[in-house]
Design an enzyme around this catalytic site. Structure first.
Site, PDB file in Angstrom:
ATOM      1  N   ARG A  42      32.017  11.144  42.287  1.00 17.29           N
ATOM      2  CA  ARG A  42      31.133  10.243  43.032  1.00 17.29           C
ATOM      3  C   ARG A  42      31.400   8.789  42.688  1.00 17.29           C
ATOM      4  NH1 ARG A  42      27.622  14.928  42.355  1.00 17.29           N
ATOM      5  NH2 ARG A  42      26.854  14.143  40.370  1.00 17.29           N
TER       6      ARG A  42
ATOM      7  N   ASN B 200      24.486  30.049  32.611  1.00 19.04           N
ATOM      8  CA  ASN B 200      24.441  30.806  31.349  1.00 19.04           C
ATOM      9  C   ASN B 200      23.018  31.211  31.045  1.00 19.04           C
ATOM     10  OD1 ASN B 200      26.013  28.332  31.353  1.00 19.04           O
ATOM     11  ND2 ASN B 200      26.885  28.979  29.388  1.00 19.04           N
ATOM     12  N   CYS B 201      22.127  30.262  31.286  1.00 20.93           N
ATOM     13  CA  CYS B 201      20.748  30.438  30.855  1.00 20.93           C
ATOM     14  C   CYS B 201      20.064  31.560  31.621  1.00 20.93           C
ATOM     15  CB  CYS B 201      19.991  29.133  31.049  1.00 20.93           C
ATOM     16  SG  CYS B 201      20.966  27.696  30.549  1.00 20.93           S
TER      17      CYS B 201
ATOM     18  N   ASP C  33      28.152  21.420  24.209  1.00 24.40           N
ATOM     19  CA  ASP C  33      27.918  22.170  22.979  1.00 24.40           C
ATOM     20  C   ASP C  33      28.987  21.944  21.912  1.00 24.40           C
ATOM     21  OD1 ASP C  33      25.772  23.271  24.266  1.00 24.40           O
ATOM     22  OD2 ASP C  33      26.472  25.341  24.202  1.00 24.40           O
TER      23      ASP C  33
HETATM   24  C1  LIG Z   1      22.460  33.523  27.267  1.00 25.46           C
HETATM   25  C2  LIG Z   1      22.280  32.067  27.190  1.00 25.46           C
HETATM   26  C3  LIG Z   1      21.050  31.513  27.493  1.00 25.46           C
HETATM   27  C4  LIG Z   1      20.876  30.149  27.406  1.00 25.46           C
HETATM   28  N1  LIG Z   1      19.649  29.626  27.733  1.00 25.46           N
HETATM   29  C5  LIG Z   1      19.470  28.288  27.635  1.00 25.46           C
HETATM   30  C6  LIG Z   1      18.240  27.714  27.962  1.00 25.46           C
HETATM   31  O1  LIG Z   1      17.303  28.414  28.376  1.00 25.46           O
HETATM   32  N2  LIG Z   1      18.083  26.369  27.847  1.00 25.46           N
HETATM   33  C7  LIG Z   1      19.104  25.577  27.421  1.00 25.46           C
HETATM   34  O2  LIG Z   1      18.937  24.361  27.348  1.00 25.46           O
HETATM   35  N3  LIG Z   1      20.298  26.083  27.116  1.00 25.46           N
HETATM   36  C8  LIG Z   1      20.497  27.410  27.206  1.00 25.46           C
HETATM   37  N4  LIG Z   1      21.730  27.940  26.896  1.00 25.46           N
HETATM   38  C9  LIG Z   1      22.761  27.031  26.388  1.00 25.46           C
HETATM   39  C10 LIG Z   1      23.530  26.365  27.507  1.00 25.46           C
HETATM   40  O3  LIG Z   1      24.015  27.326  28.360  1.00 25.46           O
HETATM   41  C11 LIG Z   1      24.633  25.539  26.911  1.00 25.46           C
HETATM   42  O4  LIG Z   1      24.078  24.547  26.091  1.00 25.46           O
HETATM   43  C12 LIG Z   1      25.501  24.863  27.932  1.00 25.46           C
HETATM   44  O5  LIG Z   1      26.039  25.790  28.816  1.00 25.46           O
HETATM   45  C13 LIG Z   1      26.605  24.093  27.245  1.00 25.46           C
HETATM   46  O6  LIG Z   1      27.426  23.546  28.173  1.00 25.46           O
HETATM   47  P1  LIG Z   1      28.964  23.270  27.844  1.00 25.46           P
HETATM   48  O7  LIG Z   1      29.544  22.788  29.127  1.00 25.46           O
HETATM   49  O8  LIG Z   1      29.052  22.428  26.658  1.00 25.46           O
HETATM   50  O9  LIG Z   1      29.547  24.671  27.455  1.00 25.46           O
HETATM   51  P2  LIG Z   1      29.735  25.988  28.302  1.00 25.46           P
HETATM   52  O10 LIG Z   1      28.646  26.112  29.296  1.00 25.46           O
HETATM   53  O11 LIG Z   1      29.923  27.087  27.346  1.00 25.46           O
HETATM   54  O12 LIG Z   1      31.069  25.739  29.070  1.00 25.46           O
HETATM   55  C14 LIG Z   1      32.270  25.585  28.388  1.00 25.46           C
HETATM   56  C15 LIG Z   1      33.353  26.225  29.193  1.00 25.46           C
HETATM   57  O13 LIG Z   1      34.589  25.806  28.683  1.00 25.46           O
HETATM   58  C16 LIG Z   1      35.490  26.887  28.815  1.00 25.46           C
HETATM   59  N5  LIG Z   1      36.578  26.687  27.881  1.00 25.46           N
HETATM   60  C17 LIG Z   1      36.497  26.649  26.534  1.00 25.46           C
HETATM   61  N6  LIG Z   1      37.709  26.434  26.016  1.00 25.46           N
HETATM   62  C18 LIG Z   1      38.567  26.338  27.037  1.00 25.46           C
HETATM   63  C19 LIG Z   1      39.947  26.134  27.134  1.00 25.46           C
HETATM   64  N7  LIG Z   1      40.683  25.979  26.055  1.00 25.46           N
HETATM   65  N8  LIG Z   1      40.495  26.098  28.355  1.00 25.46           N
HETATM   66  C20 LIG Z   1      39.752  26.273  29.486  1.00 25.46           C
HETATM   67  N9  LIG Z   1      38.456  26.468  29.437  1.00 25.46           N
HETATM   68  C21 LIG Z   1      37.860  26.502  28.233  1.00 25.46           C
HETATM   69  C22 LIG Z   1      34.683  28.091  28.512  1.00 25.46           C
HETATM   70  O14 LIG Z   1      35.253  29.252  29.092  1.00 25.46           O
HETATM   71  C23 LIG Z   1      33.340  27.729  29.124  1.00 25.46           C
HETATM   72  O15 LIG Z   1      33.166  28.291  30.404  1.00 25.46           O
HETATM   73  C24 LIG Z   1      21.934  29.311  26.997  1.00 25.46           C
HETATM   74  C25 LIG Z   1      23.167  29.864  26.692  1.00 25.46           C
HETATM   75  C26 LIG Z   1      23.349  31.220  26.789  1.00 25.46           C
HETATM   76  C27 LIG Z   1      24.668  31.793  26.461  1.00 25.46           C
HETATM   77  C1  LIG Z   2      26.439  22.640  39.741  1.00 26.85           C
HETATM   78  C2  LIG Z   2      26.907  21.388  39.095  1.00 26.85           C
HETATM   79  C3  LIG Z   2      28.339  21.207  39.299  1.00 26.85           C
HETATM   80  C4  LIG Z   2      26.099  20.304  39.776  1.00 26.85           C
HETATM   81  O1  LIG Z   2      26.452  19.024  39.405  1.00 26.85           O
HETATM   82  P1  LIG Z   2      26.157  17.760  40.327  1.00 26.85           P
HETATM   83  O2  LIG Z   2      27.106  17.679  41.439  1.00 26.85           O
HETATM   84  O3  LIG Z   2      26.050  16.633  39.404  1.00 26.85           O
HETATM   85  O4  LIG Z   2      24.799  18.046  41.110  1.00 26.85           O
HETATM   86  P2  LIG Z   2      23.321  18.221  40.666  1.00 26.85           P
HETATM   87  O5  LIG Z   2      22.770  19.318  41.483  1.00 26.85           O
HETATM   88  O6  LIG Z   2      23.216  18.321  39.211  1.00 26.85           O
HETATM   89  O7  LIG Z   2      22.635  16.871  41.190  1.00 26.85           O
HETATM   90  C5  LIG Z   2      22.779  15.663  40.532  1.00 26.85           C
HETATM   91  C6  LIG Z   2      23.385  14.612  41.436  1.00 26.85           C
HETATM   92  O8  LIG Z   2      22.863  14.634  42.745  1.00 26.85           O
HETATM   93  C7  LIG Z   2      22.175  13.437  43.054  1.00 26.85           C
HETATM   94  N1  LIG Z   2      21.017  13.823  43.845  1.00 26.85           N
HETATM   95  C8  LIG Z   2      20.225  14.901  43.639  1.00 26.85           C
HETATM   96  N2  LIG Z   2      19.299  14.942  44.600  1.00 26.85           N
HETATM   97  C9  LIG Z   2      19.506  13.892  45.413  1.00 26.85           C
HETATM   98  C10 LIG Z   2      18.861  13.402  46.585  1.00 26.85           C
HETATM   99  N3  LIG Z   2      17.812  14.032  47.093  1.00 26.85           N
HETATM  100  N4  LIG Z   2      19.329  12.288  47.162  1.00 26.85           N
HETATM  101  C11 LIG Z   2      20.389  11.645  46.642  1.00 26.85           C
HETATM  102  N5  LIG Z   2      21.041  12.073  45.536  1.00 26.85           N
HETATM  103  C12 LIG Z   2      20.596  13.190  44.944  1.00 26.85           C
HETATM  104  C13 LIG Z   2      21.871  12.839  41.720  1.00 26.85           C
HETATM  105  O9  LIG Z   2      21.748  11.437  41.788  1.00 26.85           O
HETATM  106  C14 LIG Z   2      23.079  13.243  40.932  1.00 26.85           C
HETATM  107  O10 LIG Z   2      24.169  12.440  41.292  1.00 26.85           O
HETATM  108  P3  LIG Z   2      24.811  11.372  40.239  1.00 26.85           P
HETATM  109  O11 LIG Z   2      25.129  12.150  38.991  1.00 26.85           O
HETATM  110  O12 LIG Z   2      25.987  10.855  40.940  1.00 26.85           O
HETATM  111  O13 LIG Z   2      23.737  10.356  40.030  1.00 26.85           O
HETATM  112  C15 LIG Z   2      26.634  21.365  37.577  1.00 26.85           C
HETATM  113  O14 LIG Z   2      25.332  20.935  37.323  1.00 26.85           O
HETATM  114  C16 LIG Z   2      26.796  22.710  36.997  1.00 26.85           C
HETATM  115  O15 LIG Z   2      27.881  23.201  36.833  1.00 26.85           O
HETATM  116  N6  LIG Z   2      25.691  23.356  36.679  1.00 26.85           N
HETATM  117  C17 LIG Z   2      25.647  24.744  36.291  1.00 26.85           C
HETATM  118  C18 LIG Z   2      26.002  25.007  34.850  1.00 26.85           C
HETATM  119  C19 LIG Z   2      24.919  24.767  33.894  1.00 26.85           C
HETATM  120  O16 LIG Z   2      24.329  23.701  33.876  1.00 26.85           O
HETATM  121  N7  LIG Z   2      24.664  25.787  33.060  1.00 26.85           N
HETATM  122  C20 LIG Z   2      23.742  25.711  31.994  1.00 26.85           C
HETATM  123  C21 LIG Z   2      22.373  25.727  32.480  1.00 26.85           C
HETATM  124  S1  LIG Z   2      21.939  27.274  33.210  1.00 26.85           S
END
Ligand SMILES: Cc1cc2nc3c(=O)[nH]c(=O)nc-3n(C[C@H](O)[C@H](O)[C@H](O)COP(=O)(O)OP(=O)(O)OC[C@H]3O[C@@H](n4cnc5c(N)ncnc54)[C@H](O)[C@@H]3O)c2cc1C
Ligand SMILES: CC(C)(COP(=O)(O)OP(=O)(O)OC[C@H]1O[C@@H](n2cnc3c(N)ncnc32)[C@H](O)[C@@H]1OP(=O)(O)O)[C@@H](O)C(=O)NCCC(=O)NCCS
Ligand SMILES: Cc1cc2nc3c(=O)[nH]c(=O)nc-3n(C[C@H](O)[C@H](O)[C@H](O)COP(=O)(O)OP(=O)(O)OC[C@H]3O[C@@H](n4cnc5c(N)ncnc54)[C@H](O)[C@@H]3O)c2cc1C
Ligand SMILES: CC(C)(COP(=O)(O)OP(=O)(O)OC[C@H]1O[C@@H](n2cnc3c(N)ncnc32)[C@H](O)[C@@H]1OP(=O)(O)O)[C@@H](O)C(=O)NCCC(=O)NCCS
Lengths: 554, 554
Positions: free
Chosen positions: A21, A41-42, A290
């Site tokens: 963006r 993940n969560c 993380d």
């Molecule tokens: C079961 C579960 C429940 C959770 N519930 C919560 C919750 O309720 N609330 C909360 O705040 N957090 C929760 N978490 C934690 C949350 O999911 C993590 O804090 C968050 O996903 C971290 O984001 P990240 O991008 O740092 O790591 P990740 O989400 O782990 O993503 C890292 C990615 O990098 C990839 N990767 C690693 N090394 C390499 C490599 N060498 N090459 C290519 N890819 C690679 C991995 O495959 C992985 O997909 C939960 C986690 C789990 C597992």
């Molecule tokens: C899905 C994913 C790629 C989305 O990322 P994203 O494109 O930044 O989109 P989001 O849904 O988070 O929305 C945030 C963006 O939309 C914009 N936005 C949201 N609603 C909007 C609206 N109504 N009008 C204008 N902009 C809006 C925000 O400003 C923000 O943009 P910016 O970062 O440029 O300021 C990323 O959040 C992801 O991978 N999530 C899943 C993984 C994860 O978090 N796992 C652990 C928890 S379960």
């Protein structure tokens, strides 16, 4: 500009999306080792529990959707093997074809996350011992619960969860809801180690009342196949448990192998070291999520806070700085929450143990307000603990456990903590009140009142942790009603119900220490005020009353 | 010291209670005209609706209990007839015996509350026309609904509620739940006047879908007994409604008769004038609660904010100052909330109309996030509107409507507003996230992102209120999918789904204005970023997308 991101989930994908963006002309490549990006993940425990029925709801994006909306080149099943800062490139392997290639970058974001800790115990490589981090892990566990596993086994009936942090507890609940008999093993003498102990005991009883077994203060020592076909888990306390499946949920370790190999500095806790701009020690390389360690809003030093909120926002901040903005990521406060059955527990900022360990001076109050007006149905008392600076009253942390309205009070306190607010500010907060939502004096205001009274010395407390020392040589006065007293009271306590106190105290020795208590601390506070203003010189009232006392000593 | 308090409910009793705690030796007398003190006004509608089954739960204290715990002399059924500042006394009448006497004071707290407005309309004194303020009012209405009224009438079947503020709506719901067919009449062209219009339309549809009739933009003109025995309500639009019972819920007026007669100054809005210490213009006389007007945190001037939270806290502040402390009551922000069936609406700070009227410059964003992670069941999209200062981004106000998690976000925003926080601070808030409670990027963070983008000019918006003007001469681009477009689109809009936009724009005129929209504003934001970075000079995206648009224009 060419941006390469390692890891395609919370931090990585947020980084890539934000970078797009900010820079429509950048080439953005995301490498993800697993077969999915942007997944929830969560949500994994809840699909196993079939609360989230539809598996596809966990897959928030696909390489295709990210290409279409954000023109990001997402390469799944592609592992980054090495970073070459000297050449500004990464070496990657396509896991399907085995092909290796080098991909150049101008800016690199390292977002590899963390991995579940697998303790090096005998038998830990047993095939029925699992971790839960990715979709694939979930699929395997769910198949075992459903009775669809490759081995053709029937649905499992017994499970052991190692670790009673939030993932362990969520899994305990979800396995239980699927009819699995669950034993949770936790090394600490409490569940939810980020919370102070007295906040966890009620939840422990509640979990046990649901039929989930908790074994606290012990650890897994070894795993083996027992003659009957069970998986046998030996504990360090000499006990053992027979089970079908073990889930290791004893914490995560930052994934730093790539960083270390590339000469990127780690911090003292073993996470990737970054500055507030998410820059690592190597120019052009950022890190988020993380895998990193970050400064804490309250505690000294840097911390590992493996949570999705910080990961997402760190990824976003990294992208901003990669794209030439100047954005700082604020110190973390570790706000976290867990639901177990209908109970909710969470915390923000520092807990008491952490403050003690860090030598940060603090005061604390413990109160038990209802989630909303008591006369409106559907509420229950929560336990609310607030920690704050002794003189200024500045917030240091809070922990809450209860049923309704816990998440709300936690977020209000997290906001107030972030805003540098004091307990005096809590007194004055104007929160939304109608009977289904709160009280005219909200629990947050109440915490402010009690804390401010303490600071203004309008109230002196004694704490459950000071028992029995604090009552030595003192008159212990229970100001509850006679029925309450009859059910249970502190050994040696006299029962002087509040309505009779003003009369009764007349001939008491004013210099003898008096230790008051009631059920939650309100009536004993009234008694305190009545006594000190009548010349009693050493009066204290029990913080949180019998309710906190019993949760502390249980 | 001798303290006299007029009015024994929220402000008055909180004042008396706090005064006792600060001064054990004071003589404290509370006069209350009605037969109850310390009751839960806010619960009255819910006892009529039998949500709160037990009437006694509304009576939080009695004169007896207040005497026992706090040694307060509470005299119910005793009206204060006059204040004599010259003699430092009040004249009171015991309403049961008719006896009048004078009671001296050293400090007086005036907490007489407010009374429901009874418009001077023909027939308004009809016995089936009610207000709801005290226990007695509730008893009469409930008896009519239950079919227990003195007249021996069967349970009523039809009710008219005049006024669609929160009391009117709560009563509409509760009467409806008791089987009464309800018509709500509201002068404004929307329900919940403290909220901006676009936030109320969804709730209006929802209320209507439950079978409650709303007549907006009209007023009661007269009441009469119709031949069939109905009570006939004539409306200013010429329509009429036949009913059994009318509830007047068109606002309250501060009770200032005593103050005026005693020469105490009123403020410009007709409430008792107080300073930040809750002192009136007459020395030794304090006032608190619905009877006073107070400064606003955001808006100029003083305001009437008849709400229980401020009343309770003002009473407490008055007591502190009466007892020699030096305590200031912070300006109010008018945080309020209402639940109607399963929907929730509320606001804090200023709304857009108020800012317009006061000439305060502002920016605004409207977003539609889910109450918690979309993949976890039980959530719905809320409408969240945030108003903030144009340059600094300092919060000015917010309004939210939705189902789950509305009260939480409102309280977080109320806290942030109180803390003087900006939209940039919202970006960084670290709120509690687990799937049942929120999202990794919480709605509050999202509002911060969008607002900060607007301030940083990374995003330019157009608003539903600017339609059709804002689209004049512009290309209107709908970036949703073709099915969405097919169901409904803006007249003249071209459908260029986001995934095709980067390709499609190549031969577009870069100087022609482009007005983008999608469902909620997210996809059109991505489109915005893609276009402006490709040299388009006048691009704007619709704030809140079609969702806000339709709620504004419905
Ligand atoms: C079961 C579960 C429940 C959770 N519930 C919560 C919750 O309720 N609330 C909360 O705040 N957090 C929760 N978490 C934690 C949350 O999911 C993590 O804090 C968050 O996903 C971290 O984001 P990240 O991008 O740092 O790591 P990740 O989400 O782990 O993503 C890292 C990615 O990098 C990839 N990767 C690693 N090394 C390499 C490599 N060498 N090459 C290519 N890819 C690679 C991995 O495959 C992985 O997909 C939960 C986690 C789990 C597992
Ligand atoms: C899905 C994913 C790629 C989305 O990322 P994203 O494109 O930044 O989109 P989001 O849904 O988070 O929305 C945030 C963006 O939309 C914009 N936005 C949201 N609603 C909007 C609206 N109504 N009008 C204008 N902009 C809006 C925000 O400003 C923000 O943009 P910016 O970062 O440029 O300021 C990323 O959040 C992801 O991978 N999530 C899943 C993984 C994860 O978090 N796992 C652990 C928890 S379960
Ligand atoms: C049906 C209903 C629902 C409500 N719901 C909510 C809600 O959900 N949230 C919210 O924040 N607020 C709500 N309120 C408003 C809230 O109840 C008031 O803001 C609050 O009670 C004001 O407190 P007060 O002490 O100023 O006035 P009151 O509570 O009205 O008390 C004033 C008392 O003074 C007495 N009095 C007046 N004059 C004299 C006199 N001369 N002599 C002796 N006594 C006198 C009156 O009899 C009265 O009992 C609701 C109100 C009603 C009626
Ligand atoms: C019932 C009523 C008299 C209670 O007033 P109160 O005695 O101040 O008691 P509250 O329950 O509000 O509790 C607040 C006090 O208890 C103290 N307190 C609460 N919990 C405590 C605890 N666990 N330990 C120590 N003190 C505690 C607070 O510090 C505060 O005291 P302070 O003001 O001296 O600091 C008054 O609130 C009232 O009349 N309410 C009903 C009317 C009403 O509000 N109606 C409108 C809304 S429905």
């Amino acid at each position: 500009m060419k941006i390469v991101v390692v890891g395609g989930v919370a931090a990585g994908m947020s980084c890539a999306a934000r970078a797009r963006r900010l820079d429509e002309s950048a080439e953005i490549v995301v490498f993800e080792r697993a077969n999915h990006v942007s997944f929830a993940n969560c949500g994994l425990p809840y699909h196993i529990g079939e609360v989230i029925k539809d598996r596809s709801r966990l897959l928030l994006q696909t390489p295709q959707s990210l290409h279409e909306s954000l023109a990001i080149d997402v390469r799944i099943a592609t592992e980054v093997l090495a970073i070459r800062p000297d050449r500004k490139s990464v070496t990657v392997r396509d896991l399907d074809s085995g092909r290796e290639y080098e991909e150049p970058y101008e800016q690199l974001a390292l977002c590899p996350g963390a991995s579940p800790i697998t303790p090096p115990l005998p038998g830990v490589d047993h095939p029925d011992i699992h971790v839960l981090r990715r979709i694939g892990d979930m699929d395997v566990i769910k198949a075992a619960v459903d009775g669809r596993s490759a081995s053709g086994r029937p649905p499992i009936t017994h499970g052991v969860v190692i670790g009673a942090g939030y993932i362990g507890l969520e899994m305990a609940e979800n396995l239980h809801e699927r009819g699995v008999q669950v034993v949770v093993v936790e090394m600490a003498d409490q569940i939810m180690p980020p919370l102070d102990r007295e906040l966890t005991t009620t939840m422990e009883s509640y979990i046990r009342a649901h039929g989930v077994e908790l074994r606290l203060g012990t650890q897994a020592a070894a795993f083996s196949r027992s003659p009957g076909g069970w998986l046998r888990v030996e504990l360090t306390n000499g006990e053992f448990v027979q089970t079908d499946l073990v889930l290791l949920a004893a914490g995560v370790r930052p994934s730093t192998e790539l960083a270390v190999a590339a000469g990127i500095d780690l911090g003292p806790r073993g996470g990737i070291k970054v500055d507030a701009h998410m820059r690592t020690s190597v120019p052009g390389i950022y890190a988020a999520g993380d895998a990193i360690e970050v400064e804490h809003l309250v505690l000294p030093g840097t911390w590992l806070i493996p949570l999705a909120g910080p990961a997402n926002r760190q990824g976003r901040v990294a992208a901003e700085n990669m794209c030439g903005r100047d954005t700082v990521f604020d110190p973390v406060q570790g706000t976290s929450i867990v639901k177990v059955f209908d109970m909710v527990a969470g915390g923000t900022g520092a807990n008491q143990r952490q403050l003690d360990a860090a030598g940060v001076p603090y005061e604390r109050v413990q109160i038990h307000p209802s989630g909303h007006a008591g006369y409106y149905p559907g509420t229950a008392k929560m336990q609310l603990k607030v920690l704050f600076e002794p003189v200024t009253g500045k917030l240091l942390g809070a922990g809450i456990v209860g049923f309704d309205g816990v998440d709300k009070r936690l977020d209000v306190l997290a906001t107030a903590l972030r805003g540098g607010m004091t307990v005096h500010d809590l007194e004055g907060l104007e929160l939304a009140y109608a009977p289904p939502f709160g009280s005219a004096k909200d629990p947050i205001n109440m915490a402010g009142f009690v804390a401010a009274n303490l600071l203004k010395k309008d109230l002196r407390l004694w704490y459950p942790s000071e028992y029995p020392g604090a009552t030595d040589g003192a008159r212990i006065i229970d100001v509850r009603g006679p029925q309450e007293y009859a059910i249970w009271h502190l050994p040696g306590a006299e029962n002087v119900p509040l309505p009779t106190l003003r009369e009764a105290q007349q001939d008491w020795d004013r210099s003898r220490p008096i230790r008051l208590y009631c059920a939650v601390g309100f009536r004993s506070y009234l008694a305190y005020r009545a006594l000190v203003q009548r010349g009693f010189t050493d009066v204290r009232t029990l913080s949180g009353g019998m309710t906190t006392f019993r949760s502390y000593h249980d």
